[in-house]
Design a protein around this motif. Structure first.
Motif, PDB file in Angstrom:
ATOM      1  N   PHE A  12       0.846  -1.183   0.000  1.00 28.99           N
ATOM      2  CA  PHE A  12       0.000   0.000   0.000  1.00 28.99           C
ATOM      3  C   PHE A  12       0.887   1.240   0.000  1.00 28.99           C
ATOM      4  O   PHE A  12       1.899   1.274   0.691  1.00 28.99           O
ATOM      5  CB  PHE A  12      -0.926  -0.004   1.219  1.00 28.99           C
ATOM      6  CG  PHE A  12      -1.875  -1.168   1.224  1.00 28.99           C
ATOM      7  CD1 PHE A  12      -3.012  -1.141   0.430  1.00 28.99           C
ATOM      8  CD2 PHE A  12      -1.619  -2.280   1.994  1.00 28.99           C
ATOM      9  CE1 PHE A  12      -3.884  -2.215   0.417  1.00 28.99           C
ATOM     10  CE2 PHE A  12      -2.489  -3.359   1.990  1.00 28.99           C
ATOM     11  CZ  PHE A  12      -3.625  -3.331   1.200  1.00 28.99           C
ATOM     12  N   VAL A  13       0.502   2.251  -0.769  1.00 29.03           N
ATOM     13  CA  VAL A  13       1.258   3.491  -0.863  1.00 29.03           C
ATOM     14  C   VAL A  13       0.324   4.634  -0.454  1.00 29.03           C
ATOM     15  O   VAL A  13      -0.732   4.820  -1.048  1.00 29.03           O
ATOM     16  CB  VAL A  13       1.787   3.733  -2.298  1.00 29.03           C
ATOM     17  CG1 VAL A  13       2.551   5.043  -2.376  1.00 29.03           C
ATOM     18  CG2 VAL A  13       2.658   2.559  -2.750  1.00 29.03           C
ATOM     19  N   MET A  14       0.730   5.365   0.578  1.00 31.32           N
ATOM     20  CA  MET A  14      -0.054   6.505   1.054  1.00 31.32           C
ATOM     21  C   MET A  14       0.266   7.737   0.217  1.00 31.32           C
ATOM     22  O   MET A  14       1.388   7.880  -0.280  1.00 31.32           O
ATOM     23  CB  MET A  14       0.297   6.805   2.518  1.00 31.32           C
ATOM     24  CG  MET A  14      -0.093   5.716   3.495  1.00 31.32           C
ATOM     25  SD  MET A  14      -1.872   5.572   3.691  1.00 31.32           S
ATOM     26  CE  MET A  14      -2.250   7.155   4.425  1.00 31.32           C
ATOM     27  N   ARG A  24       0.280  15.251  -4.576  1.00 29.08           N
ATOM     28  CA  ARG A  24       0.537  14.180  -3.605  1.00 29.08           C
ATOM     29  C   ARG A  24      -0.055  12.855  -4.056  1.00 29.08           C
ATOM     30  O   ARG A  24       0.515  11.798  -3.818  1.00 29.08           O
ATOM     31  CB  ARG A  24       0.070  14.600  -2.218  1.00 29.08           C
ATOM     32  CG  ARG A  24      -1.402  14.856  -2.089  1.00 29.08           C
ATOM     33  CD  ARG A  24      -1.772  15.526  -0.762  1.00 29.08           C
ATOM     34  NE  ARG A  24      -1.286  14.817   0.387  1.00 29.08           N
ATOM     35  CZ  ARG A  24      -2.042  14.037   1.160  1.00 29.08           C
ATOM     36  NH1 ARG A  24      -3.327  13.902   0.906  1.00 29.08           N
ATOM     37  NH2 ARG A  24      -1.519  13.409   2.180  1.00 29.08           N
ATOM     38  N   LEU A  25      -1.210  12.903  -4.761  1.00 27.34           N
ATOM     39  CA  LEU A  25      -1.818  11.675  -5.279  1.00 27.34           C
ATOM     40  C   LEU A  25      -1.108  11.203  -6.541  1.00 27.34           C
ATOM     41  O   LEU A  25      -0.918  10.003  -6.735  1.00 27.34           O
ATOM     42  CB  LEU A  25      -3.306  11.891  -5.551  1.00 27.34           C
ATOM     43  CG  LEU A  25      -4.159  12.136  -4.320  1.00 27.34           C
ATOM     44  CD1 LEU A  25      -5.571  12.547  -4.705  1.00 27.34           C
ATOM     45  CD2 LEU A  25      -4.181  10.893  -3.438  1.00 27.34           C
ATOM     46  N   VAL A  26      -0.721  12.165  -7.391  1.00 22.02           N
ATOM     47  CA  VAL A  26       0.025  11.810  -8.599  1.00 22.02           C
ATOM     48  C   VAL A  26       1.341  11.145  -8.204  1.00 22.02           C
ATOM     49  O   VAL A  26       1.751  10.122  -8.775  1.00 22.02           O
ATOM     50  CB  VAL A  26       0.283  13.058  -9.471  1.00 22.02           C
ATOM     51  CG1 VAL A  26       1.250  12.751 -10.605  1.00 22.02           C
ATOM     52  CG2 VAL A  26      -1.030  13.607 -10.006  1.00 22.02           C
ATOM     53  N   PHE A  27       1.996  11.706  -7.198  1.00 21.98           N
ATOM     54  CA  PHE A  27       3.259  11.166  -6.702  1.00 21.98           C
ATOM     55  C   PHE A  27       3.068   9.735  -6.191  1.00 21.98           C
ATOM     56  O   PHE A  27       3.812   8.822  -6.543  1.00 21.98           O
ATOM     57  CB  PHE A  27       3.758  12.070  -5.590  1.00 21.98           C
ATOM     58  CG  PHE A  27       5.216  11.952  -5.271  1.00 21.98           C
ATOM     59  CD1 PHE A  27       5.952  10.832  -5.574  1.00 21.98           C
ATOM     60  CD2 PHE A  27       5.861  12.988  -4.625  1.00 21.98           C
ATOM     61  CE1 PHE A  27       7.290  10.737  -5.256  1.00 21.98           C
ATOM     62  CE2 PHE A  27       7.195  12.916  -4.296  1.00 21.98           C
ATOM     63  CZ  PHE A  27       7.904  11.779  -4.612  1.00 21.98           C
ATOM     64  N   ALA A  28       2.042   9.521  -5.355  1.00 24.05           N
ATOM     65  CA  ALA A  28       1.772   8.183  -4.822  1.00 24.05           C
ATOM     66  C   ALA A  28       1.448   7.213  -5.950  1.00 24.05           C
ATOM     67  O   ALA A  28       1.908   6.065  -5.954  1.00 24.05           O
ATOM     68  CB  ALA A  28       0.636   8.235  -3.809  1.00 24.05           C
ATOM     69  N   GLY A  29       0.673   7.674  -6.927  1.00 23.22           N
ATOM     70  CA  GLY A  29       0.341   6.818  -8.063  1.00 23.22           C
ATOM     71  C   GLY A  29       1.560   6.438  -8.876  1.00 23.22           C
ATOM     72  O   GLY A  29       1.697   5.297  -9.323  1.00 23.22           O
ATOM     73  N   ALA A  30       2.469   7.393  -9.060  1.00 24.89           N
ATOM     74  CA  ALA A  30       3.698   7.111  -9.812  1.00 24.89           C
ATOM     75  C   ALA A  30       4.580   6.126  -9.057  1.00 24.89           C
ATOM     76  O   ALA A  30       5.183   5.227  -9.661  1.00 24.89           O
ATOM     77  CB  ALA A  30       4.448   8.406 -10.088  1.00 24.89           C
ATOM     78  N   LEU A  31       4.652   6.257  -7.733  1.00 22.10           N
ATOM     79  CA  LEU A  31       5.445   5.314  -6.947  1.00 22.10           C
ATOM     80  C   LEU A  31       4.824   3.925  -6.992  1.00 22.10           C
ATOM     81  O   LEU A  31       5.526   2.924  -7.177  1.00 22.10           O
ATOM     82  CB  LEU A  31       5.581   5.791  -5.500  1.00 22.10           C
ATOM     83  CG  LEU A  31       6.418   4.904  -4.590  1.00 22.10           C
ATOM     84  CD1 LEU A  31       7.817   4.672  -5.154  1.00 22.10           C
ATOM     85  CD2 LEU A  31       6.491   5.503  -3.196  1.00 22.10           C
ATOM     86  N   ALA A  32       3.499   3.844  -6.867  1.00 20.38           N
ATOM     87  CA  ALA A  32       2.819   2.542  -6.950  1.00 20.38           C
ATOM     88  C   ALA A  32       3.048   1.909  -8.323  1.00 20.38           C
ATOM     89  O   ALA A  32       3.314   0.702  -8.423  1.00 20.38           O
ATOM     90  CB  ALA A  32       1.329   2.708  -6.661  1.00 20.38           C
TER      91      ALA A  32
END
Length: 118
Positions: A12-14, A24-32
């Motif tokens: 899971f990525v917060m 912050r969501l784009v960043f989390a999505g890119a990491l996921a």
């Protein structure tokens, strides 16, 4: 570098702290997505749960000098019940204006560095 044990557990990525929406969501999505590219099943999580390992990222410091910004990102790997089992900090140097605008170039640079999480 954070090492995730080989398993089929979903990681899971917060959303990343210290950034504005939607970055912050784009960043989390890119990491996921980066984790999935490395054959680690992963999804963005809206709030902590006890279902599996979780990566919590934050921009912990930004230092500026002129048009340059030094961005320090911190990543915690949490066990299912919230215990920090690993932590990684890294710093990248980016154009300050792009960082202020939450530009995709900056997100891509930080995710590329975070891609060393395996």
């Amino acid at each position: 570098m954070l090492h995730l044990a080989q398993s089929t557990n979903i990681v899971f990525v917060m959303p990343v702290e210290g950034m504005k929406n939607p970055g912050r969501l784009v960043f989390a999505g890119a990491l996921a997505a980066s984790l999935r590219d490395a054959t680690r099943p992963s999804v963005i999580l809206g709030q902590l749960n006890d279902q599996g390992p979780t990566i919590v990222g934050r921009i912990s410091e930004v230092r500026r000098r002129g048009s340059i910004a030094w961005v320090t990102a911190s990543w915690d790997l949490l066990a299912p019940y919230g215990t920090i089992v690993a932590n990684v900090n890294h710093e990248i140097i980016v154009d300050g204006l792009l960082r202020d605008e939450g530009g995709l170039e900056v997100i891509n640079l930080i995710v590329a560095e975070a891609g060393r999480i395996s």
